[in-house]
Design an enzyme around this catalytic site. Structure first.
Site, PDB file in Angstrom:
ATOM      1  N   GLU A  11       0.765  -1.072   0.084  1.00 32.27           N
ATOM      2  CA  GLU A  11       0.199   0.081   0.115  1.00 32.27           C
ATOM      3  C   GLU A  11       0.838   1.371   0.052  1.00 32.27           C
ATOM      4  OE1 GLU A  11      -2.719   2.560   2.941  1.00 32.27           O
ATOM      5  OE2 GLU A  11      -2.025   0.566   3.666  1.00 32.27           O
ATOM      6  N   ASP A  66       0.768   3.915  -3.139  1.00 31.73           N
ATOM      7  CA  ASP A  66       0.379   5.040  -2.801  1.00 31.73           C
ATOM      8  C   ASP A  66       1.235   6.248  -3.399  1.00 31.73           C
ATOM      9  OD1 ASP A  66      -1.069   7.403  -1.268  1.00 31.73           O
ATOM     10  OD2 ASP A  66       0.942   7.709  -0.365  1.00 31.73           O
ATOM     11  N   ASP A 104      -7.375   1.163   0.583  1.00 30.82           N
ATOM     12  CA  ASP A 104      -5.858   0.674   0.921  1.00 30.82           C
ATOM     13  C   ASP A 104      -5.566  -0.220   0.024  1.00 30.82           C
ATOM     14  OD1 ASP A 104      -5.617   2.342   3.050  1.00 30.82           O
ATOM     15  OD2 ASP A 104      -5.803   0.755   4.612  1.00 30.82           O
ATOM     16  N   GLU A 164      -4.406   0.719  -3.607  1.00 31.64           N
ATOM     17  CA  GLU A 164      -3.062   0.962  -3.630  1.00 31.64           C
ATOM     18  C   GLU A 164      -2.012  -0.096  -3.515  1.00 31.64           C
ATOM     19  OE1 GLU A 164      -3.731   5.420  -1.643  1.00 31.64           O
ATOM     20  OE2 GLU A 164      -3.210   3.985  -0.178  1.00 31.64           O
TER      21      GLU A 164
END
Length: 320
Positions: free
Chosen positions: A100, A104, A174, A177
């Protein structure tokens, strides 16, 4: 055993507990060890069965890959779908948090370069607001629900699963990502960039027309100033277990003033943005009501003036 030694004749009753049977044959110490081994086997089987759920849904996994626009190896896929509540119950199991973190960064990079290219006349501040909206929890969780339909694949701990974790926006955000991060690990930046465009370009196009929704906190402050009200500030509290914290924020006008919005989220920032959105809409509604009342007063005043004017004209015509 002999009938002459009835004291040594231990017949196992139908209701005798298995631990007692184990202790009778092996002794207490060995029984404890065996119980721990059995418990470990049961836990391992639980883990295996829950992970294999993905394999048994092979056709659905192919649909997930199709929606994502790329295939991912089984190990990376399982890690990308594993919430920390599951790894907490199964020590040694990797969860999606590192993926994640990586995803991101990739998502922000690709979104930034896309906005920079598409909107050459926009300022840095405008671009930053658009990007924040496009990669927000609200936007990414909608992608997880509506495009990827990923909820049934998420591996959650028992408590998180029972509380509806597979539908929580924070977890779904989450997951998007982490899948982007897994794509980058396996296929590199070019393929990850293509996946981001596939998932987010529609959202990037939409945010260019959203006005105050791009930055609710700034928009709320501007709205308060327009109405002659004090600056809003926020009070935030947090509750829940470490792996599932929930923040609650209140948007308040002035010191000790009116609470005009309350919001929740998986981070302090997200909760405050939700509270600011509610606060902005409350003030906007209030401003509309005030405007309606003011228009009504203006209309009545104009009507009275019109009547007086007509009366004066009629009096003059009648020679009064």
């Amino acid at each position: 055993m002999s009938a002459a030694n009835p004291g040594n004749d231990h017949r196992l009753g139908a209701n005798e507990a298995p631990p007692a049977i184990i202790s009778m044959f092996l002794g207490d110490q060995l029984a404890d060890i065996l119980r721990e081994v059995v418990a470990g086997i049961v836990e391992a089987l639980d883990l295996a069965l829950r992970v294999l759920r993905i394999a048994f849904l092979s056709s659905a996994v192919l649909e997930l890959f199709s929606a994502l626009g790329v295939t991912i190896s089984p190990d990376l896929l399982i890690q990308a779908l594993t919430h920390r509540s599951f790894s907490h119950e199964h020590p040694g199991t990797s969860n999606y948090e590192r993926l994640e973190f990586l995803g991101d960064a990739v998502l922000e990079l690709v979104s930034t370069e896309t906005l920079f290219t598409l909107h050459p006349d926009m300022t840095e501040g405008q671009l930053a607001k658009m990007r924040a909206k496009a990669v927000s929890e609200e936007a990414l969780s909608a992608i997880a629900r509506d495009k990827l339909h990923v909820g049934p694949f998420i591996l959650l701990g028992h408590g998180e699963a029972e509380s509806g974790g597979a539908e929580k926006s924070s977890i779904l955000c989450d997951i998007v990502e982490s899948l982007i991060g897994a794509t980058f690990i396996q296929h590199g930046i070019d393929e990850a960039r293509r996946v981001v465009h596939h998932l987010v370009d529609d959202t990037l196009a939409e945010v260019a027309t959203e006005g105050p929704a791009l930055d609710w906190k700034t928009s709320l402050t501007v709205k308060a100033h327009e109405m002659g009200l004090p600056d809003p500030h926020y009070q935030t509290s947090v509750a829940g277990p470490e792996y599932a914290l929930e923040f609650t924020a209140r948007a308040i006008l002035g010191d000790g003033g009116e609470v005009i919005g309350v919001g929740t989220g998986s981070s302090k920032r997200k909760a405050q943005l939700a509270a600011a959105e509610m606060g902005w809409k409350a003030l906007d509604s209030r401003k509309g009501e005030m405007g309606g009342k003011q228009n009504g007063k203006t209309h009545k005043s104009h009507h009275r003036s019109h009547r007086k004017s007509n009366g004066g004209t009629q009096d003059a015509a009648q020679g009064k």
